[in-house]
Design a protein around this motif. Structure first.
Motif, PDB file in Angstrom:
ATOM      1  N   ASP A 237       0.701  -1.225   0.060  1.00  0.00           N
ATOM      2  CA  ASP A 237      -0.068   0.095  -0.032  1.00  0.00           C
ATOM      3  C   ASP A 237       0.753   1.142  -0.138  1.00  0.00           C
ATOM      4  OD1 ASP A 237      -1.857   2.165   0.707  1.00  0.00           O
ATOM      5  OD2 ASP A 237      -2.960   0.844   1.724  1.00  0.00           O
TER       6      ASP A 237
ATOM      7  N   GLU B 231       0.699   3.781   3.015  1.00  0.00           N
ATOM      8  CA  GLU B 231       0.926   3.485   4.550  1.00  0.00           C
ATOM      9  C   GLU B 231       2.374   3.454   4.764  1.00  0.00           C
ATOM     10  OE1 GLU B 231      -0.871   2.363   6.936  1.00  0.00           O
ATOM     11  OE2 GLU B 231      -2.838   2.145   5.727  1.00  0.00           O
TER      12      GLU B 231
ATOM     13  N   SER C 125       3.576   0.445   9.954  1.00  0.00           N
ATOM     14  CA  SER C 125       2.098   0.084   9.959  1.00  0.00           C
ATOM     15  C   SER C 125       2.025  -1.207   8.801  1.00  0.00           C
ATOM     16  CB  SER C 125       1.175   1.023   9.667  1.00  0.00           C
ATOM     17  OG  SER C 125       1.447   1.673   8.159  1.00  0.00           O
ATOM     18  N   THR C 126       2.655  -1.133   7.843  1.00  0.00           N
ATOM     19  CA  THR C 126       2.709  -2.021   6.772  1.00  0.00           C
ATOM     20  C   THR C 126       3.197  -3.459   7.250  1.00  0.00           C
ATOM     21  OG1 THR C 126       2.905  -0.592   5.191  1.00  0.00           O
ATOM     22  CG2 THR C 126       3.412  -2.696   4.552  1.00  0.00           C
TER      23      THR C 126
ATOM     24  N   GLN D  60       5.973   7.022   4.369  1.00  0.00           N
ATOM     25  CA  GLN D  60       5.001   6.261   3.431  1.00  0.00           C
ATOM     26  C   GLN D  60       5.933   5.406   2.357  1.00  0.00           C
ATOM     27  OE1 GLN D  60       2.412   9.300   1.790  1.00  0.00           O
ATOM     28  NE2 GLN D  60       1.160   8.965   3.336  1.00  0.00           N
TER      29      GLN D  60
END
Length: 332
Positions: free
Chosen positions: A114, A117, A121-122, A155
């Motif tokens: 993603d 993200e 968090s990934t 990100q």
């Protein structure tokens, strides 16, 4: 804290995300009679039988379209087989999918994450997909080992291709798998990442994780693998201990630079696999490892008896790439 590149880590420090050693008496992956035929009629795999040992590094080599990715995808539960059975860590990949898949970490060729993200968090989310409890300390260690810690809040879309590849590895390790598939993991990445990755692979293997890799960089397989399997046109044509494969199929060459050119090789040496250079000033003797001692001694004696003297000599040996290419050509 020690750097993940500190040599001491390799031999003295246990990584916290390493799974415990399992029973080593049976293969960790067993493939029997495995075939895959698509609706179009194309047969990607044909009656594959393969056993991969616990705790080994197994290199699966083959040309493009040979069936490497299809085989990996079936073992990992991403593609359904047409016939045959596969077990991973004792669990059938079809009837006991969840247990089989939880034992496997996969680093695919494609960078599928993603983009919006963060790294943290990934990787954390990937662990949760396998029902594992939250473990921030473990995720932190994985990211630090892959030199991702400083990027943990970035990100994915802001990362370079090499950093995205590191994230894929971190995701694959997040649920503490006992089996790790690396499908062309260093394709298109920088030298630093490649070295970091193989350093980590060695540590994982030392802790009992089974590594299965495919690579176009055959010198990596030559350096890293315990065993080598060669697949061509959907069939396994060879599985061998790397050292034994090099011993049996690795040809050697002895090059002799002559003091004076000769017009032809003496008939007394016709039984040797000799090649004379166009200028007549170099003889190249090709031999296998079994004939190494007696063959060279007999050749040198024969040259001396024929009055041929040399001023220099050198030796070379076939690489794993040479062997791979010859095997595939023979199969074709």
């Amino acid at each position: 804290m020690l750097s993940p590149h500190d040599p001491a880590i390799v031999t003295t420090q246990r990584l916290p995300y390493m799974p415990p050693m399992s029973d080593t008496s049976s293969p960790i992956i067993s493939v029997s009679g495995l075939s895959k035929t698509y609706d179009s009629g194309f047969s990607a795999l044909k009656s594959i039988d393969l056993a991969i040992r616990r705790g080994e590094i197994f290199a699966l080599l083959g040309p493009n379209g040979a069936g490497k990715t299809t085989l990996i995808s079936i073992i990992c539960g991403l593609v359904r087989p047409s016939t045959g059975t596969v077990t991973a860590d004792g669990n059938d990949i079809v009837s006991d999918y969840r247990s089989a898949r939880s034992a496997i970490g996969l680093v695919p060729q494609e960078l599928t994450t993603d983009a919006f993200e963060t790294v943290w968090s990934t990787v954390n989310f990937s662990r949760g997909l396998f029902g594992k409890p939250r473990d921030p300390a473990l995720i932190e260690r994985i990211l630090k080992d892959l030199s991702l810690w400083e990027k943990k809040d970035s990100q994915i879309r802001m990362l370079s291709g090499g950093m995205k590849r590191r994230v894929m590895i971190a995701k694959a390790l997040s649920h503490e798998p006992r089996i790790l598939f690396l499908d062309e993991p260093t394709a298109g990445v920088d030298v630093e990442l490649r070295q970091d990755m193989w350093r980590m692979v060695r540590r994982l293997r030392d802790e009992g994780v089974t590594i299965i890799l495919t690579t176009h960089y055959i010198e990596e397989a030559e350096e890293m693998a315990d065993r080598v399997g060669v697949i061509s046109k959907g069939e396994i044509i060879l599985v061998e201990e790397k050292a034994e494969l090099m011993r049996k199929l690795g040809k050697k060459q002895l090059s002799l630079q002559l003091q004076q050119p000769i017009a032809a090789v003496p008939e007394a040496l016709a039984s040797f696999d000799l090649r004379l250079s166009a200028a007549g000033d170099e003889i190249v003797y090709t031999y296998d490892t079994q004939a190494e001692r007696t063959g060279i001694t007999t050749l040198l004696q024969g040259l001396a008896e024929a009055g041929i003297r040399f001023r220099d000599l050198s030796t070379s040996q076939s690489s794993l790439e040479d062997i791979f290419v010859s095997l595939v050509k023979e199969r074709r």
